[in-house]
Design a protein around this motif. Sequence first.
Motif, PDB file in Angstrom:
ATOM      1  N   ASP A 144       3.874  16.192 -12.799  1.00  0.00           N
ATOM      2  CA  ASP A 144       2.990  16.117 -11.637  1.00  0.00           C
ATOM      3  C   ASP A 144       2.654  14.665 -11.301  1.00  0.00           C
ATOM      4  O   ASP A 144       2.605  14.283 -10.119  1.00  0.00           O
ATOM      5  N   ALA A 145       2.412  13.848 -12.349  1.00  0.00           N
ATOM      6  CA  ALA A 145       2.090  12.442 -12.112  1.00  0.00           C
ATOM      7  C   ALA A 145       3.271  11.700 -11.499  1.00  0.00           C
ATOM      8  O   ALA A 145       3.098  10.843 -10.615  1.00  0.00           O
ATOM      9  N   LEU A 146       4.489  12.027 -11.934  1.00  0.00           N
ATOM     10  CA  LEU A 146       5.676  11.392 -11.365  1.00  0.00           C
ATOM     11  C   LEU A 146       5.862  11.786  -9.898  1.00  0.00           C
ATOM     12  O   LEU A 146       6.250  10.952  -9.068  1.00  0.00           O
ATOM     13  N   GLU A 147       5.582  13.045  -9.581  1.00  0.00           N
ATOM     14  CA  GLU A 147       5.674  13.485  -8.185  1.00  0.00           C
ATOM     15  C   GLU A 147       4.650  12.749  -7.326  1.00  0.00           C
ATOM     16  O   GLU A 147       4.941  12.361  -6.189  1.00  0.00           O
ATOM     17  N   SER A 148       3.448  12.554  -7.863  1.00  0.00           N
ATOM     18  CA  SER A 148       2.415  11.814  -7.128  1.00  0.00           C
ATOM     19  C   SER A 148       2.837  10.370  -6.915  1.00  0.00           C
ATOM     20  O   SER A 148       2.573   9.780  -5.855  1.00  0.00           O
ATOM     21  N   ALA A 149       3.506   9.783  -7.923  1.00  0.00           N
ATOM     22  CA  ALA A 149       3.993   8.407  -7.782  1.00  0.00           C
ATOM     23  C   ALA A 149       5.060   8.325  -6.691  1.00  0.00           C
ATOM     24  O   ALA A 149       5.086   7.360  -5.910  1.00  0.00           O
ATOM     25  N   LYS A 150       5.939   9.321  -6.611  1.00  0.00           N
ATOM     26  CA  LYS A 150       6.980   9.334  -5.580  1.00  0.00           C
ATOM     27  C   LYS A 150       6.367   9.415  -4.186  1.00  0.00           C
ATOM     28  O   LYS A 150       6.851   8.778  -3.247  1.00  0.00           O
ATOM     29  N   ARG A 151       5.286  10.178  -4.048  1.00  0.00           N
ATOM     30  CA  ARG A 151       4.613  10.265  -2.749  1.00  0.00           C
ATOM     31  C   ARG A 151       3.909   8.955  -2.402  1.00  0.00           C
ATOM     32  O   ARG A 151       3.882   8.537  -1.241  1.00  0.00           O
ATOM     33  N   ALA A 152       3.331   8.306  -3.418  1.00  0.00           N
ATOM     34  CA  ALA A 152       2.578   7.071  -3.172  1.00  0.00           C
ATOM     35  C   ALA A 152       3.483   5.926  -2.735  1.00  0.00           C
ATOM     36  O   ALA A 152       3.034   4.995  -2.069  1.00  0.00           O
ATOM     37  N   VAL A 153       4.764   5.987  -3.110  1.00  0.00           N
ATOM     38  CA  VAL A 153       5.710   4.921  -2.740  1.00  0.00           C
ATOM     39  C   VAL A 153       5.827   4.775  -1.225  1.00  0.00           C
ATOM     40  O   VAL A 153       6.138   3.693  -0.714  1.00  0.00           O
ATOM     41  N   HIS A 154       5.551   5.833  -0.495  1.00  0.00           N
ATOM     42  CA  HIS A 154       5.736   5.824   0.958  1.00  0.00           C
ATOM     43  C   HIS A 154       4.475   5.419   1.717  1.00  0.00           C
ATOM     44  O   HIS A 154       4.469   5.460   2.953  1.00  0.00           O
ATOM     45  N   LEU A 155       3.414   5.018   1.023  1.00  0.00           N
ATOM     46  CA  LEU A 155       2.203   4.569   1.711  1.00  0.00           C
ATOM     47  C   LEU A 155       2.484   3.270   2.456  1.00  0.00           C
ATOM     48  O   LEU A 155       3.228   2.414   1.985  1.00  0.00           O
ATOM     49  N   SER A 156       1.868   3.115   3.613  1.00  0.00           N
ATOM     50  CA  SER A 156       2.138   1.937   4.442  1.00  0.00           C
ATOM     51  C   SER A 156       1.427   0.692   3.923  1.00  0.00           C
ATOM     52  O   SER A 156       1.955  -0.420   4.038  1.00  0.00           O
ATOM     53  N   ASP A 157       0.241   0.843   3.365  1.00  0.00           N
ATOM     54  CA  ASP A 157      -0.509  -0.298   2.849  1.00  0.00           C
ATOM     55  C   ASP A 157       0.106  -0.762   1.523  1.00  0.00           C
ATOM     56  O   ASP A 157       0.207   0.016   0.565  1.00  0.00           O
ATOM     57  N   VAL A 158       0.488  -2.033   1.452  1.00  0.00           N
ATOM     58  CA  VAL A 158       1.191  -2.547   0.272  1.00  0.00           C
ATOM     59  C   VAL A 158       0.314  -2.493  -0.978  1.00  0.00           C
ATOM     60  O   VAL A 158       0.776  -2.093  -2.056  1.00  0.00           O
ATOM     61  N   VAL A 159      -0.946  -2.884  -0.848  1.00  0.00           N
ATOM     62  CA  VAL A 159      -1.838  -2.927  -2.011  1.00  0.00           C
ATOM     63  C   VAL A 159      -2.105  -1.514  -2.538  1.00  0.00           C
ATOM     64  O   VAL A 159      -2.019  -1.253  -3.739  1.00  0.00           O
ATOM     65  N   LEU A 160      -2.397  -0.591  -1.622  1.00  0.00           N
ATOM     66  CA  LEU A 160      -2.618   0.792  -2.040  1.00  0.00           C
ATOM     67  C   LEU A 160      -1.357   1.381  -2.652  1.00  0.00           C
ATOM     68  O   LEU A 160      -1.429   2.114  -3.651  1.00  0.00           O
ATOM     69  N   ARG A 161      -0.217   1.074  -2.057  1.00  0.00           N
ATOM     70  CA  ARG A 161       1.055   1.585  -2.586  1.00  0.00           C
ATOM     71  C   ARG A 161       1.276   1.109  -4.024  1.00  0.00           C
ATOM     72  O   ARG A 161       1.641   1.898  -4.896  1.00  0.00           O
ATOM     73  N   PHE A 162       1.025  -0.167  -4.264  1.00  0.00           N
ATOM     74  CA  PHE A 162       1.231  -0.716  -5.610  1.00  0.00           C
ATOM     75  C   PHE A 162       0.242  -0.105  -6.606  1.00  0.00           C
ATOM     76  O   PHE A 162       0.640   0.387  -7.678  1.00  0.00           O
ATOM     77  N   CYS A 163      -1.057  -0.120  -6.272  1.00  0.00           N
ATOM     78  CA  CYS A 163      -2.085   0.352  -7.215  1.00  0.00           C
ATOM     79  C   CYS A 163      -1.916   1.833  -7.543  1.00  0.00           C
ATOM     80  O   CYS A 163      -1.962   2.235  -8.713  1.00  0.00           O
ATOM     81  N   ILE A 164      -1.709   2.651  -6.521  1.00  0.00           N
ATOM     82  CA  ILE A 164      -1.628   4.092  -6.740  1.00  0.00           C
ATOM     83  C   ILE A 164      -0.337   4.460  -7.466  1.00  0.00           C
ATOM     84  O   ILE A 164      -0.342   5.291  -8.383  1.00  0.00           O
ATOM     85  N   THR A 165       0.767   3.829  -7.087  1.00  0.00           N
ATOM     86  CA  THR A 165       2.038   4.135  -7.746  1.00  0.00           C
ATOM     87  C   THR A 165       2.010   3.752  -9.218  1.00  0.00           C
ATOM     88  O   THR A 165       2.391   4.547 -10.101  1.00  0.00           O
ATOM     89  N   VAL A 166       1.552   2.536  -9.520  1.00  0.00           N
ATOM     90  CA  VAL A 166       1.494   2.086 -10.916  1.00  0.00           C
ATOM     91  C   VAL A 166       0.512   2.946 -11.721  1.00  0.00           C
ATOM     92  O   VAL A 166       0.762   3.267 -12.886  1.00  0.00           O
TER      93      VAL A 166
END
Length: 258
Positions: A66-88
């Motif tokens: 589930d966490a990996l699926e959430s990381a895959k979804r977070a990769v597509h966020l437009s905001d760079v900072v949010l994308r990095f923090c949420i994915t990591v």
Amino acid sequence: MDAWVRFSAQSQARERLCRAAQYACSLLGHALQKHGASPELQKQIRQLEGHLSLGRKLLRLGNSADALESAKRAVHLSDVVLRFCITVSHLNRALYFACDNVLWAGKSGLAPRVDQEKWAQRSFRYYLFSLIMNLSRDAYEIRLLMEQESSACSRRLKGSGGVLGGIETGGPGSPGAPGGGLPQVALKLRLRVLLLARVLRGHPPLLLDVVRNACDLFIPLDKLGLWRCGPGIVGLCGLVSSILSILTLICPWLRLKP
């Protein structure tokens, strides 16, 4: 009642309830030890806490996916900072749950040769990294909201000749404004604190997320020996964090998005 039925139907809810009970036992055990309760009662509380911890590990089997699926979804966020923090954060959570699964196999007897101390330290390190990313994301969101609020205040105060708008936006203050005798740094700091309180009060999901992550932070810090808080503080912080997590499941609008 409908909200409670929906809450109980979620598999995640059962794990949160077990977590709250586990840290309540930790807090109760510390209180009993401090007040000189019988050793037998303290032993029973510790055993109950251990059983709840093992039960939580069973309920968390499969959470890595589930966490990996959430990381895959977070990769597509437009905001760079949010994308990095949420994915990591999600990637570290996935590794944390994987280590937790190994620990469950060791404690349940399926893999008796597992070095539980080593895997526990690994899991808490990944948990700590995940929380640091979560708090970084919270700090970034707060900064954006404070900038928006400051700009809105400046527009409202524009033309009034007051010092407030100039200080909040980093501009020069009026020398004849109220409080001009105070040091400018102290006045700016006070205004920033008031602005922070206003932002958090106006955004309950963000406030809840900050408090929950801050409470959770004490747990890996204590377990890794980076900051010894004691079982009482760990139990209290874990219980508060668990209650807030349960609240976000009962009231989904309190969950920070994305």
